[in-house]
Design a protein around this motif. Structure first.
Motif, PDB file in Angstrom:
ATOM      1  N   THR A   1      55.182  30.042  42.624  1.00  0.00           N
ATOM      2  CA  THR A   1      56.078  30.593  43.634  1.00  0.00           C
ATOM      3  C   THR A   1      57.369  29.779  43.676  1.00  0.00           C
ATOM      4  N   LEU A   2      58.366  30.384  44.296  1.00  0.00           N
ATOM      5  CA  LEU A   2      59.660  29.712  44.386  1.00  0.00           C
ATOM      6  C   LEU A   2      59.562  28.441  45.223  1.00  0.00           C
ATOM      7  N   SER A   3      58.811  28.478  46.306  1.00  0.00           N
ATOM      8  CA  SER A   3      58.666  27.279  47.140  1.00  0.00           C
ATOM      9  C   SER A   3      57.940  26.174  46.392  1.00  0.00           C
TER      10      SER A   3
ATOM     11  N   LEU B   1      73.740  50.358  58.889  1.00  0.00           N
ATOM     12  CA  LEU B   1      73.889  51.209  57.722  1.00  0.00           C
ATOM     13  C   LEU B   1      73.268  50.513  56.515  1.00  0.00           C
ATOM     14  N   PRO B   2      72.206  51.008  55.976  1.00  0.00           N
ATOM     15  CA  PRO B   2      71.577  50.359  54.810  1.00  0.00           C
ATOM     16  C   PRO B   2      72.541  50.327  53.626  1.00  0.00           C
ATOM     17  N   GLU B   3      72.544  49.218  52.952  1.00  0.00           N
ATOM     18  CA  GLU B   3      73.397  49.042  51.780  1.00  0.00           C
ATOM     19  C   GLU B   3      72.562  49.141  50.517  1.00  0.00           C
ATOM     20  N   GLU B   4      73.256  49.417  49.447  1.00  0.00           N
ATOM     21  CA  GLU B   4      72.573  49.497  48.157  1.00  0.00           C
ATOM     22  C   GLU B   4      72.221  48.086  47.690  1.00  0.00           C
ATOM     23  N   LYS B   5      70.989  47.926  47.259  1.00  0.00           N
ATOM     24  CA  LYS B   5      70.488  46.599  46.911  1.00  0.00           C
ATOM     25  C   LYS B   5      69.961  46.600  45.487  1.00  0.00           C
ATOM     26  N   ALA B   6      69.982  45.389  44.914  1.00  0.00           N
ATOM     27  CA  ALA B   6      69.412  45.174  43.582  1.00  0.00           C
ATOM     28  C   ALA B   6      68.094  44.432  43.773  1.00  0.00           C
ATOM     29  N   PHE B   7      66.985  45.115  43.475  1.00  0.00           N
ATOM     30  CA  PHE B   7      65.662  44.542  43.691  1.00  0.00           C
ATOM     31  C   PHE B   7      65.263  43.701  42.475  1.00  0.00           C
ATOM     32  N   VAL B   8      64.789  42.506  42.776  1.00  0.00           N
ATOM     33  CA  VAL B   8      64.272  41.612  41.735  1.00  0.00           C
ATOM     34  C   VAL B   8      62.933  41.068  42.208  1.00  0.00           C
ATOM     35  N   THR B   9      62.188  40.564  41.262  1.00  0.00           N
ATOM     36  CA  THR B   9      60.900  39.951  41.602  1.00  0.00           C
ATOM     37  C   THR B   9      61.099  38.452  41.817  1.00  0.00           C
ATOM     38  N   GLU B  10      60.100  37.844  42.431  1.00  0.00           N
ATOM     39  CA  GLU B  10      60.188  36.397  42.644  1.00  0.00           C
ATOM     40  C   GLU B  10      60.154  35.645  41.322  1.00  0.00           C
ATOM     41  N   THR B  11      59.460  36.176  40.355  1.00  0.00           N
ATOM     42  CA  THR B  11      59.444  35.552  39.025  1.00  0.00           C
ATOM     43  C   THR B  11      60.834  35.548  38.413  1.00  0.00           C
TER      44      THR B  11
ATOM     45  N   VAL C   1      71.324  41.088  46.172  1.00  0.00           N
ATOM     46  CA  VAL C   1      70.052  40.756  45.541  1.00  0.00           C
ATOM     47  C   VAL C   1      69.000  40.548  46.628  1.00  0.00           C
ATOM     48  N   VAL C   2      67.868  41.233  46.479  1.00  0.00           N
ATOM     49  CA  VAL C   2      66.784  41.120  47.453  1.00  0.00           C
ATOM     50  C   VAL C   2      65.448  41.126  46.722  1.00  0.00           C
ATOM     51  N   VAL C   3      64.451  40.631  47.411  1.00  0.00           N
ATOM     52  CA  VAL C   3      63.059  40.753  46.974  1.00  0.00           C
ATOM     53  C   VAL C   3      62.313  41.493  48.057  1.00  0.00           C
ATOM     54  N   THR C   4      61.229  42.090  47.691  1.00  0.00           N
ATOM     55  CA  THR C   4      60.538  42.974  48.639  1.00  0.00           C
ATOM     56  C   THR C   4      59.803  42.224  49.726  1.00  0.00           C
ATOM     57  N   HIS C   5      59.410  40.976  49.485  1.00  0.00           N
ATOM     58  CA  HIS C   5      58.557  40.279  50.444  1.00  0.00           C
ATOM     59  C   HIS C   5      59.324  39.262  51.281  1.00  0.00           C
ATOM     60  N   LEU C   6      60.678  39.267  51.223  1.00  0.00           N
ATOM     61  CA  LEU C   6      61.479  38.378  52.051  1.00  0.00           C
ATOM     62  C   LEU C   6      62.667  39.157  52.608  1.00  0.00           C
TER      63      LEU C   6
ATOM     64  N   VAL D   1      63.626  35.554  40.085  1.00  0.00           N
ATOM     65  CA  VAL D   1      64.409  34.579  40.844  1.00  0.00           C
ATOM     66  C   VAL D   1      64.111  33.163  40.360  1.00  0.00           C
ATOM     67  N   ILE D   2      62.832  32.895  40.121  1.00  0.00           N
ATOM     68  CA  ILE D   2      62.461  31.552  39.649  1.00  0.00           C
ATOM     69  C   ILE D   2      63.084  31.272  38.291  1.00  0.00           C
ATOM     70  N   ARG D   3      63.013  32.263  37.394  1.00  0.00           N
ATOM     71  CA  ARG D   3      63.557  32.036  36.053  1.00  0.00           C
ATOM     72  C   ARG D   3      65.068  31.853  36.091  1.00  0.00           C
ATOM     73  N   GLU D   4      65.770  32.625  36.910  1.00  0.00           N
ATOM     74  CA  GLU D   4      67.214  32.412  37.007  1.00  0.00           C
ATOM     75  C   GLU D   4      67.539  31.078  37.673  1.00  0.00           C
ATOM     76  N   THR D   5      66.675  30.636  38.579  1.00  0.00           N
ATOM     77  CA  THR D   5      66.861  29.305  39.166  1.00  0.00           C
ATOM     78  C   THR D   5      66.730  28.224  38.099  1.00  0.00           C
ATOM     79  N   LEU D   6      65.724  28.354  37.269  1.00  0.00           N
ATOM     80  CA  LEU D   6      65.541  27.381  36.194  1.00  0.00           C
ATOM     81  C   LEU D   6      66.702  27.434  35.214  1.00  0.00           C
ATOM     82  N   TRP D   7      67.160  28.636  34.906  1.00  0.00           N
ATOM     83  CA  TRP D   7      68.300  28.758  33.988  1.00  0.00           C
ATOM     84  C   TRP D   7      69.563  28.158  34.596  1.00  0.00           C
ATOM     85  N   LEU D   8      69.757  28.380  35.899  1.00  0.00           N
ATOM     86  CA  LEU D   8      70.936  27.822  36.572  1.00  0.00           C
ATOM     87  C   LEU D   8      70.910  26.296  36.511  1.00  0.00           C
TER      88      LEU D   8
END
Length: 1028
Positions: A400-402, A255-265, A297-302, A267-274
Motif C-alpha cells: 500500500t501507499l502508506s 458540480l462533478p468534474e471529470e476525473k482520471a481514475f488510477v489505482t493505488e498501484t 487524479v483520483v482513486v476510488t477508495h480515497l 500511484v505507488i509506481r509513479e511515486t517510486l518513479w518520481l
C-alpha cells in the motif's frame, strides 16, 4: 632424378630461383651458381633450426593486438585478430588439420619479415568468397528411373512419422468444442495453465494471444477519456463515489468534474518513479522547476482531498530529488542546461543549449566531489526503490501507499537534509561568485550542519552519519590541495577554489617571497556579491592566524575546519616550496622522491584514522573493565571540578554536574586546563567543546597536519642553519652594526674620529670603504666583500649640532638569498639606527678619552708667562689654576655620564638581549617564528636604546649632553685662553640641567613601571648627580 617427388622438384626449382634472385647469376652451369645452390640446399635439408614455437607465435600475435588497442587502432586490431584466427583455422594444401606447425611457421615467417606492423597504414579489402554452387542434379530421379512405384490412393499425403504424431498429441489439449465433453480441472491445473499461457508468444492475428495481452497490459490511464478499470463494489473501495454522492446531496451548487481514475498501484509506481528522478509522469508534473500534482487524479477508495494531501507531501520530496538530480546532471555534464551549477531553475530553463555550455568553465573539484557523494547516496536510494517496485510487480504480498511511505521515511528524511544543505550551501550562492567563496561556503555549511545535528544527540544519528560521509567526500579536494602543497611545495589549484592562492608575480627566489607570495581569502557568513574578502596579501603565519575584520558589519570567517591548523598549513606549504628550490645538502631531501611512492596521502591517513576511531570500541572484555574503572574515577574527579564551576553561578544541581562531567570526559585536555590551580571565574576563557565531530577532526586530521608541519619546518630550519649559515649571518649583523666585534670596528671608527679631531674632511666614500675593508679584512676576510658604507643626503638644518655630523652614515651588508628573508632591508634600517647611536656615543667617549691634562696645564703656564705684569683687581676673574680645576671636574662628570650610558647600552641592553635572542633562535620551530623572534629582538633593542618616538625627549636630552661633550673637547684642545670662563659656567649649567632632567624623568618612569629596563641607568645617573 626420376625418383624425386613432386614436392622435392618444387623445392629444387624454388631454391634455384632464390639463388638467382639474391646472387644475380642466371647461368645455372656457372661454378658460383652451383656452389651457392649446394650451400642453400644443404641448409634446407640438414638445418639445425628448432621447430616453430606455437605459444611464442601466439604471444606475438596477442602483443600486436594489445599494441594496436593501446594506439586506439580498433579497426586494425579487430582485422588483425580475425584474419589470424581465420588463417590458423583454415586448411592448407598437403597439410591435415588446423593450427598445425605449418600454420604457425608461416605466421612466424610473416612476423619476422614484417617491419613495425603497428605503424603500417592498413585498410582491409573486402574479399568475395566464391559461392559453392549447389548440385541441382536429381539423384533420386536418376536412380529410380525405370522403377514402377505404387503411390496409393492419396499420392499427395506427406509421409507419416510417429515422433511428430506424439509431439502433436502432447501439445494439443482437450477441447470442449471438438469433443463435446466437459473437462473438469482443479485450481492447481488452472494456475499451471495460466503460467504456461504467460510464456506464449503472441502471433499477429491470434485472438487468444491478443486476449491474454489485453489482460496483462496496464490500461492507458494517462490518455484522455481512458476506460475505467474494473474494481470491487465494496463500500471501502467506493469511498470516492460515496463522498461525491454526499456532496451532491448536500450542496446544490456542487458540480462533478471529470476525473482520471488510477489505482493505488499506479500511484505507488509513479511515486517510486518520481523519487527515482523520472520527469515525464502523469500524476506528478514538472512546471517551471516545480513538481505539482494533477487536480483530476483520483482513486476510488480515497477522497480527492485526502489523496491530494498525500501526493503533495510526496511531490515536495520529489521536487527535492529533482533539484538535486538536476544539479548532479549540470556538474557531470549530462544536462544541456547552461545555468551555473546550483543556479535557480528559472535561470537554467531560460538558457539555451550546449553551445554556451562548452564555453563555460567546468565545475571545480569541490562541487564535483560533492556531486559524487550525492550520486553515491542516490545510487543506494534508487536500489531501494527498485526493490520496492519489484515487490510491487511480484504481487507476493499487499503493498500500500502508506506502507511504502513508512518504509521510505528514513530515506525521505535524509533527502530533506541533503536538500537543505544544497539550498544553503549551493543554490543560495548568487551567480558570478568566485569559486573560493562557493567552495568555502559549501564546506562551512556542511560543517555547521553536522554540528547542529550532532548537538541533538541520538535523535539525529542517521543525519549525522549521512552528513559526515557527505563532508568526507566533499572535503577531499581541499585535503588533496593541502597534501600536495605541504608535501611537494606545489599549490595546485587550477580552479582557484582554495582559500590560499599563489601570487604568480613573486618568484620563489625573491626576497619578498615569504610575505607576498600567497593571498589568504575569507568568506563572510552572509553570502552575497561581496562575500569575498582579501584579508591579506601576505599569507604568512603571523597574519594568517589572526585576521582583522573588514570594514563591514559581517564577521568574516574562513573554512571552519581548517582554522585550528591554518597557520601550520601555511608554514608547512611555504617551507616546503622554499625547500624544493634550495640546493639542499641534506641527504634526506634527495631520498624524498623515492619515499614518496610509499607515502600515504593526507586524505588516506584521515580516513584510516577515522576508521580506527570508529572501531576503537571493539576491545577485549578485560580492557573494557579496566577502562570502565578508569572512567568511573575520572567521572568522580570531573564531577567535583564541574560542581565548583556551577557553584560560582549559584547553581547546585548534582545531576547537571554529573552530566557535564560525562560530556567533558570526551575532551582529553579538559583536566589539564581546569584541574590545575584555582578555578577561573571568567567563563569566556573556557573553550571546551563536547562535539564529537570536532573531536574527530582534532584526533584524526589535525595530528597529521601538525606532524607534517614539524617535519617540513624542521627540515627548512636545519637547512638554513647548516647549509646557508643563517646563524653566522645573524652574528655578523651584531658584530658590525651593534659593534660586538669591538676590535674590528674600533679600527674603523677611530680613523673617522681622528679625521674629525684633525679638522680634516672624512665624508668621502672611498676613504670610508677603504677603512672599513681594511678593518674587517684583517680579522673577518669572508665578510669584507659583503660590507659597504654609504652617505645619505641629510637636510643641513639637521646638522646644526656637531653630534649630528655623523647623520647619514649608513652601513650595508649584502645578505644572500634565502637568508635575506630573515635579514631584510627593513631590518638593516633598524640596525643602522642603533649603529648611528652607538657611533655617536663612541665619538663622545673617544673625544673625552683622548683629552690630556698636560695640554691644558702647559697652555696655562704659557699664558701666565706671557702676561706677568697684570695684577688682579677686585673684579678680576678666577685664578688660572681654579679655572683648570673646573675644567678637570667637568671632564670627569662628562666622562662618568658617557661611560655610564655606554656601559648600559653595550652590556645591559645589547649583550643581555643578544644572549636571549640567540637562545630563542635555537628554539625556533619554523621560519615565520624565527622572523618574529628577529623582529622582536630588533624592536626590543630599538626601544631600549631610547630610539622610540614616544620617549624621544629622553634621547634629545642625551644628545644635548653628547653635543656638550664635543664642544667641551674642542675648547679643551684649543688650549687655555681660547675660551672665556663664562663658557665653562654655561657648559656646567647645561650639563647639570640635562643631568637633573634625565634623572627625574627616568626615576618617575621606573617608579611607574613603564620602563623597567631603565632602572640601572637611572641609578647610575643618580649616583653621579649626587656627587655633582
Amino acid at each position: 632424378m626420376a625418383h624425386w617427388t613432386k614436392f622435392e622438384k618444387e623445392v629444387d626449382q624454388e631454391t634455384k630461383n632464390l639463388v638467382k634472385h639474391y646472387t644475380g647469376v642466371l647461368n645455372e652451369e656457372d661454378q658460383n651458381f652451383q656452389l651457392a645452390l649446394k650451400f642453400t640446399s644443404s641448409n634446407f635439408r640438414f638445418h639445425r633450426f628448432l621447430d616453430v614455437n606455437s605459444h611464442k607465435v601466439q604471444r606475438k600475435v596477442n602483443g600486436i593486438y594489445e599494441k594496436l588497442m593501446i594506439h586506439s587502432d580498433l579497426s586494425k586490431a579487430e582485422s588483425w585478430m580475425r584474419l589470424t584466427d581465420e588463417f590458423l583455422n583454415s586448411p592448407l594444401p598437403n597439410t591435415e588439420g588446423v593450427k598445425t606447425d605449418v600454420h604457425h611457421s608461416i605466421l612466424a615467417l610473416l612476423l619476422l619479415l614484417s617491419d613495425s606492423p603497428s605503424n603500417t597504414i592498413f585498410s582491409e579489402r573486402p574479399r568475395i568468397k566464391e559461392a559453392v554452387e549447389e548440385e541441382t542434379f536429381d539423384w533420386a530421379k536418376y536412380l529410380l528411373e525405370g522403377e514402377d512405384l505404387d503411390a496409393g490412393p492419396f499420392p499427395d499425403t506427406p509421409e507419416w512419422s510417429e515422433e511428430e504424431s506424439s509431439e502433436d498429441d502432447s501439445q494439443q489439449p482437450l477441447s470442449r468444442e471438438d469433443s463435446g465433453i466437459q473437462v473438469d480441472r482443479t485450481p492447481q491445473e488452472d494456475q499451471d495453465q495460466a503460467d504456461k499461457n504467460v510464456s506464449v508468444s503472441w502471433t499477429v492475428g491470434d485472438p487468444d494471444a491478443r486476449a491474454w495481452l489485453e489482460q496483462h497490459v496496464v490500461l492507458p490511464y494517462w490518455l484522455p477519456h481512458a476506460s475505467r478499470f474494473p474494481h470491487s463494489l465494496h463500500l471501502h473501495s467506493n469511498l470516492l463515489n460515496v463522498w461525491d454522492q454526499h456532496l451532491y446531496n448536500t450542496d446544490p451548487l456542487y458540480l462533478p468534474e471529470e476525473k482520471a481514475f488510477v489505482t493505488e498501484t499506479q500511484v505507488i509506481r509513479e511515486t517510486l518513479w518520481l523519487l527515482s528522478g523520472v520527469k515525464k509522469l502523469f500524476i506528478f508534473q514538472h512546471q517551471d522547476g516545480k513538481v505539482v500534482v494533477r487536480n483530476d487524479v483520483v482513486v476510488t477508495h480515497l477522497t480527492s482531498n485526502c489523496l491530494r494531501s498525500v501526493l503533495e507531501h510526496i511531490a515536495a520530496y520529489g521536487q527535492a530529488v529533482s533539484r538535486l538530480q538536476r544539479f548532479i546532471d549540470e556538474v557531470t555534464g549530462y544536462s544541456s542546461e547552461t545555468a551555473p551549477p546550483g543556479g535557480s531553475s528559472s535561470s537554467s530553463s531560460s538558457s539555451s543549449s550546449s553551445s554556451s555550455k562548452k564555453g563555460s568553465e567546468p565545475p571545480f573539484r569541490t562541487y564535483q566531489a560533492f556531486v559524487w557523494a550525492l550520486y553515491k547516496y542516490f545510487t543506494g536510494f534508487k536500489e531501494e526503490l527498485t526493490v520496492i517496485e519489484k515487490e510491487l510487480i511480484g504481487k507476493d504480498e499487499t503493498v500500500t501507499l502508506s506502507a511504502v511511505l513508512e518504509r521510505l521515511t528514513p530515506h525521505l528524511a535524509q533527502v530533506k537534509v541533503l536538500h537543505r544543505v544544497f539550498c544553503t550551501g549551493v543554490a543560495e550562492v548568487p551567480p558570478g561568485t568566485p569559486n573560493v567563496v562557493r567552495a568555502s561556503h559549501l564546506l562551512n555549511t556542511l560543517y555547521k550542519a553536522i554540528l547542529e545535528y550532532d548537538s541533538a544527540g541520538e535523535a539525529s544519528e542517521q543525519a549525522v552519519a549521512l552528513l559526515f560521509s557527505l563532508w568526507v567526500e566533499t572535503v577531499r579536494p581541499y585535503l588533496e590541495i593541502v597534501d600536495e602543497w605541504i608535501v611537494h611545495g606545489h599549490l595546485f589549484d587550477p580552479a582557484k577554489e582554495f582559500i590560499i592562492q599563489r601570487n604568480k608575480d613573486v618568484p620563489v627566489d625573491h626576497r619578498d617571497f615569504w610575505y607576498a607570495t600567497y593571498t589568504l581569502y575569507s568568506v563572510s557568513e552572509a553570502v552575497d556579491g561581496g562575500g569575498e574578502e582579501r584579508l591579506s596579501d601576505a599569507a604568512s603565519g603571523s597574519s594568517g592566524g589572526d585576521q582583522a575584520s573588514v570594514g563591514n558589519s559581517r564577521q568574516p570567517t574562513m573554512v571552519s575546519f581548517l582554522k585550528p591548523v591554518l597557520k601550520q598549513i601555511i608554514m608547512a606549504g611555504k617551507s616546503m616550496q622554499l625547500l624544493k628550490n634550495l640546493d639542499c645538502k641534506d641527504a634526506e631531501q634527495h631520498e624524498g622522491s623515492s619515499r614518496d611512492a610509499e607515502r600515504k596521502s593526507l586524505y588516506t591517513l584521515f580516513l584510516e584514522s577515522v576508521q580506527s576511531r570508529l572501531r576503537r570500541g571493539e576491545e577485549s572484555p578485560t580492557d573494557m573493565v579496566t577502562e570502565q574503572q578508569a572512567t568511573k574515577r575520572s567521572l568522580i574527579k570531573m564531577q567535583s571540578i564541574v560542581a565548583r564551576h556551577l557553584e560560582l553561578e549559584d547553581i547546585h544541581d548534582p545531576l547537571m554536574a554529573i552530566n557535564f562531567a560525562r560530556l567533558y570526559l570526551e575532551q582529553s585536555d579538559f583536566h589539564e586546563k581546569f584541574s590545575g590551580g584555582d578555578v577561573m571565574v571568567d567563563r569566556s576563557s573556557e573553550s571546551v567543546t563536547c562535539r564529537t565531530f570536532e573531536l574527530t577532526l582534532r584526533s584524526c586530521l589535525y595530528p597529521h597536519i601538525e606532524r607534517r608541519y614539524v617535519e617540513c619546518c624542521g627540515n627548512l630550519m636545519r637547512t638554513l642553519k647548516k647549509d646557508y649559515r643563517l646563524l653566522e649571518y645573524l652574528q655578523a649583523m651584531r658584530n658590525y652594526f651593534l659593534l660586538e666585534a669591538g676590535d674590528t670596528m674600533y679600527d674603523f671608527y677611530t680613523a673617522i674620529f681622528d679625521k674629525v679631531l684633525e679638522k680634516e674632511s672624512w665624508q668621502q666614500l672611498s676613504f670610508l670603504n677603504i677603512q672599513l675593508h681594511e678593518a674587517v679584512g684583517q680579522r673577518h676576510p669572508e665578510d669584507s666583500s659583503r660590507l659597504s658604507i654609504f652617505l645619505e643626503t641629510i637636510d643641513p638644518a639637521r646638522k646644526k649640532q656637531p653630534i649630528n655630523n655623523l647623520d647619514g652614515l649608513t652601513l650595508s651588508y649584502k645578505v644572500p638569498w634565502p637568508v635575506d628573508i630573515v635579514i631584510s632591508s627593513e631590518c638593516q634600517k633598524i640596525y643602522n639606527q642603533v649603529f648611528l647611536l652607538l657611533l655617536q656615543i663612541k665619538w663622545a667617549k673617544y673625544c673625552l678619552d683622548t683629552l690630556r691634562f698636560s695640554d691644558l696645564t702647559v697652555a696655562a703656564k704659557k699664558h701666565e708667562e706671557g702676561s706677568p705684569e697684570e695684577e688682579p683687581t677686585k673684579d678680576a676673574k678666577e685664578p688660572v689654576n681654579q679655572q683648570i680645576h673646573r675644567m678637570f671636574l667637568l671632564r670627569v662628570k662628562l666622562m662618568h655620564f658617557v661611560n655610564t650610558l655606554h656601559n648600559f647600552i653595550m652590556t645591559r641592553i645589547l649583550h643581555s638581549t643578544g644572549l636571549e635572542f640567540q637562545h630563542q633562535v635555537q628554539e625556533a620551530k619554523d621560519l615565520d617564528q624565527l622572523i618574529k623572534i628577529h623582529y622582536r629582538y630588533l624592536s626590543t633593542i630599538h626601544d631600549r636604546c631610547l630610539l622610540r618616538e614616544k620617549i624621544g625627549f629622553v634621547k634629545e636630552a642625551i644628545m644635548k649632553v653628547l653635543n656638550l661633550v664635543l664642544i667641551f673637547s674642542d675648547r679643551w684642545q684649543a688650549g687655555f685662553g681660547a675660551w672665556k670662563i663664562e663658557s665653562i659656567a654655561k657648559m656646567e649649567s647645561d650639563f647639570k640641567s640635562c643631568h637633573m632632567f634625565l634623572v627625574t624623568i627616568l626615576n618617575k618612569a621606573v617608579c611607574r613601571g613603564s620602563f623597567p629596563h631603565l632602572e640601572a641607568l637611572a641609578l647610575s645617573l643618580m649616583a653621579g648627580f649626587e656627587q655633582c
